[in-house]
Write a protein that holds these residues in place. Structure first.
Motif, PDB file in Angstrom:
ATOM      1  N   ASP A  62      24.842  28.548 -35.014  1.00  0.00           N
ATOM      2  CA  ASP A  62      24.033  29.241 -34.018  1.00  0.00           C
ATOM      3  C   ASP A  62      24.545  30.645 -33.700  1.00  0.00           C
ATOM      4  OD1 ASP A  62      25.398  28.409 -30.856  1.00  0.00           O
ATOM      5  OD2 ASP A  62      26.237  27.773 -32.770  1.00  0.00           O
ATOM      6  N   GLU A  63      25.743  30.994 -34.131  1.00  0.00           N
ATOM      7  CA  GLU A  63      26.326  32.307 -33.839  1.00  0.00           C
ATOM      8  C   GLU A  63      25.970  33.310 -34.935  1.00  0.00           C
ATOM      9  OE1 GLU A  63      27.986  33.372 -31.191  1.00  0.00           O
ATOM     10  OE2 GLU A  63      27.860  31.419 -30.206  1.00  0.00           O
ATOM     11  N   PRO A  64      25.172  34.343 -34.615  1.00  0.00           N
ATOM     12  CA  PRO A  64      24.749  35.302 -35.640  1.00  0.00           C
ATOM     13  C   PRO A  64      25.911  36.038 -36.305  1.00  0.00           C
ATOM     14  CG  PRO A  64      23.801  35.866 -33.479  1.00  0.00           C
ATOM     15  CD  PRO A  64      24.591  34.619 -33.304  1.00  0.00           C
ATOM     16  N   ASP A  65      26.953  36.366 -35.543  1.00  0.00           N
ATOM     17  CA  ASP A  65      28.087  37.077 -36.139  1.00  0.00           C
ATOM     18  C   ASP A  65      28.805  36.212 -37.171  1.00  0.00           C
ATOM     19  OD1 ASP A  65      27.488  39.232 -34.520  1.00  0.00           O
ATOM     20  OD2 ASP A  65      29.065  38.811 -33.049  1.00  0.00           O
ATOM     21  N   ILE A  66      28.969  34.942 -36.868  1.00  0.00           N
ATOM     22  CA  ILE A  66      29.629  34.029 -37.812  1.00  0.00           C
ATOM     23  C   ILE A  66      28.757  33.856 -39.051  1.00  0.00           C
ATOM     24  CG2 ILE A  66      30.531  31.700 -38.176  1.00  0.00           C
ATOM     25  CD1 ILE A  66      32.199  33.309 -36.211  1.00  0.00           C
ATOM     26  N   ARG A  67      27.439  33.708 -38.869  1.00  0.00           N
ATOM     27  CA  ARG A  67      26.548  33.593 -40.032  1.00  0.00           C
ATOM     28  C   ARG A  67      26.678  34.827 -40.917  1.00  0.00           C
ATOM     29  NH1 ARG A  67      22.759  32.040 -36.220  1.00  0.00           N
ATOM     30  NH2 ARG A  67      21.571  33.956 -36.552  1.00  0.00           N
ATOM     31  N   ALA A  68      26.733  36.006 -40.317  1.00  0.00           N
ATOM     32  CA  ALA A  68      26.835  37.246 -41.095  1.00  0.00           C
ATOM     33  C   ALA A  68      28.146  37.295 -41.883  1.00  0.00           C
ATOM     34  CB  ALA A  68      26.716  38.463 -40.179  1.00  0.00           C
ATOM     35  N   ILE A  69      29.242  36.901 -41.244  1.00  0.00           N
ATOM     36  CA  ILE A  69      30.538  36.900 -41.930  1.00  0.00           C
ATOM     37  C   ILE A  69      30.543  35.889 -43.069  1.00  0.00           C
ATOM     38  CG2 ILE A  69      32.986  36.307 -41.647  1.00  0.00           C
ATOM     39  CD1 ILE A  69      32.701  37.502 -38.769  1.00  0.00           C
ATOM     40  N   ALA A 128      24.270  15.540 -35.115  1.00  0.00           N
ATOM     41  CA  ALA A 128      22.860  15.140 -35.094  1.00  0.00           C
ATOM     42  C   ALA A 128      22.135  15.677 -36.327  1.00  0.00           C
ATOM     43  CB  ALA A 128      22.186  15.636 -33.816  1.00  0.00           C
ATOM     44  N   THR A 129      22.481  16.889 -36.742  1.00  0.00           N
ATOM     45  CA  THR A 129      21.879  17.461 -37.949  1.00  0.00           C
ATOM     46  C   THR A 129      22.271  16.634 -39.173  1.00  0.00           C
ATOM     47  OG1 THR A 129      21.912  19.664 -36.963  1.00  0.00           O
ATOM     48  CG2 THR A 129      21.654  19.550 -39.352  1.00  0.00           C
ATOM     49  N   MET A 135      26.414  23.170 -31.578  1.00  0.00           N
ATOM     50  CA  MET A 135      25.247  24.060 -31.509  1.00  0.00           C
ATOM     51  C   MET A 135      24.342  23.524 -30.411  1.00  0.00           C
ATOM     52  SD  MET A 135      24.251  24.668 -35.542  1.00  0.00           S
ATOM     53  CE  MET A 135      24.209  22.927 -36.012  1.00  0.00           C
ATOM     54  N   PRO A 136      23.587  24.406 -29.752  1.00  0.00           N
ATOM     55  CA  PRO A 136      22.644  23.919 -28.739  1.00  0.00           C
ATOM     56  C   PRO A 136      21.516  23.123 -29.396  1.00  0.00           C
ATOM     57  CG  PRO A 136      22.415  26.296 -29.055  1.00  0.00           C
ATOM     58  CD  PRO A 136      23.570  25.858 -29.899  1.00  0.00           C
ATOM     59  N   GLY A 137      20.945  22.233 -28.634  1.00  0.00           N
ATOM     60  CA  GLY A 137      19.860  21.417 -29.175  1.00  0.00           C
ATOM     61  C   GLY A 137      20.424  20.378 -30.119  1.00  0.00           C
ATOM     62  N   VAL A 179      23.628  31.860 -51.023  1.00  0.00           N
ATOM     63  CA  VAL A 179      23.764  31.305 -49.680  1.00  0.00           C
ATOM     64  C   VAL A 179      22.458  31.469 -48.920  1.00  0.00           C
ATOM     65  CG1 VAL A 179      25.029  31.467 -47.500  1.00  0.00           C
ATOM     66  CG2 VAL A 179      26.182  31.966 -49.650  1.00  0.00           C
ATOM     67  N   ARG A 180      22.033  30.398 -48.277  1.00  0.00           N
ATOM     68  CA  ARG A 180      20.926  30.456 -47.332  1.00  0.00           C
ATOM     69  C   ARG A 180      21.507  30.134 -45.966  1.00  0.00           C
ATOM     70  NH1 ARG A 180      15.986  29.903 -50.661  1.00  0.00           N
ATOM     71  NH2 ARG A 180      16.746  30.825 -52.599  1.00  0.00           N
ATOM     72  N   LEU A 181      20.908  30.720 -44.933  1.00  0.00           N
ATOM     73  CA  LEU A 181      21.428  30.580 -43.583  1.00  0.00           C
ATOM     74  C   LEU A 181      20.389  29.959 -42.667  1.00  0.00           C
ATOM     75  CD1 LEU A 181      22.885  34.192 -43.315  1.00  0.00           C
ATOM     76  CD2 LEU A 181      24.149  32.122 -43.881  1.00  0.00           C
ATOM     77  N   ALA A 182      20.882  29.158 -41.712  1.00  0.00           N
ATOM     78  CA  ALA A 182      20.022  28.604 -40.669  1.00  0.00           C
ATOM     79  C   ALA A 182      20.754  28.753 -39.350  1.00  0.00           C
ATOM     80  CB  ALA A 182      19.718  27.141 -40.946  1.00  0.00           C
ATOM     81  N   GLU A 183      19.993  29.045 -38.297  1.00  0.00           N
ATOM     82  CA  GLU A 183      20.606  29.248 -36.978  1.00  0.00           C
ATOM     83  C   GLU A 183      20.585  27.993 -36.114  1.00  0.00           C
ATOM     84  OE1 GLU A 183      17.063  31.209 -34.349  1.00  0.00           O
ATOM     85  OE2 GLU A 183      18.021  32.515 -35.828  1.00  0.00           O
ATOM     86  N   SER A 184      20.019  26.915 -36.634  1.00  0.00           N
ATOM     87  CA  SER A 184      19.952  25.665 -35.877  1.00  0.00           C
ATOM     88  C   SER A 184      19.779  24.502 -36.841  1.00  0.00           C
ATOM     89  CB  SER A 184      18.770  25.687 -34.905  1.00  0.00           C
ATOM     90  OG  SER A 184      17.551  25.683 -35.635  1.00  0.00           O
ATOM     91  N   GLY A 185      20.048  23.299 -36.309  1.00  0.00           N
ATOM     92  CA  GLY A 185      19.815  22.111 -37.114  1.00  0.00           C
ATOM     93  C   GLY A 185      18.358  21.967 -37.500  1.00  0.00           C
ATOM     94  N   GLY A 186      17.471  22.277 -36.562  1.00  0.00           N
ATOM     95  CA  GLY A 186      16.037  22.195 -36.857  1.00  0.00           C
ATOM     96  C   GLY A 186      15.619  23.145 -37.967  1.00  0.00           C
TER      97      GLY A 186
END
Length: 142
Positions: free
Chosen positions: A21-28, A79-80, A72-74, A41-48
């Motif tokens: 869920d953290e955009p900075d971590i996804r970018a790194i 759970a994912t 992560m929230p949600g 690499v593909r990125l997702a910001e949430s389990g959904g």
């Protein structure tokens, strides 16, 4: 033809889905795995969103390894993972957690859920591709 869902059939890691869920971590992670590690690499910001990517299989793309943030929230990481395992078409895709929760009991709990490994946060971006490949290698040669 190589079955992307069977790690034993594809010993070279190429495709990774990273969920955080953290955009900075996804970018790194993207810079690290794509530019240092040469991975697709593909990125997702949430389990959904991860489940949407996995179900869509855009352009025939299926990850060989899924990396999940635990908190992560949600829909959190556990759970994912449960939602991924509930889908028979994704059952063979190995999942590891990337998290600061690395006490022995926490790692054991993640593995009990079906994770193949845990990569500690914070991580060295230059060393991350090697660490990811180590986790991947352990799924092929346990």
């Amino acid at each position: 033809m190589t079955d992307a869902l069977d790690p034993a059939m594809a010993e070279t890691l190429n495709r990774v889905l990273y969920v955080d869920d953290e955009p900075d971590i996804r970018a790194i992670v993207e810079l690290s795995l794509r530019h240092v590690g040469g991975l697709d690499v593909r990125l997702a910001e949430s389990g959904g969103q991860a489940l949407e990517i996995l179900e869509a299989r855009l352009e025939g793309w299926t990850p060989q390894l899924i990396l999940l943030d635990a908190v992560m929230p949600g829909m959190d990481g556990p759970a994912t993972l449960a939602a991924i395992r509930a889908r028979p078409t994704l059952d063979g895709v190995p999942v590891a957690f990337v998290t600061a929760m690395t006490q022995d009991s926490e790692v054991a709990a993640f593995k009990a859920l079906g994770a193949v490994g845990v990569i500690a946060k914070p991580f060295d971006p230059l060393a991350l591709p090697g660490r990811v490949r180590d986790v991947w290698g352990a799924t092929i040669h346990p």
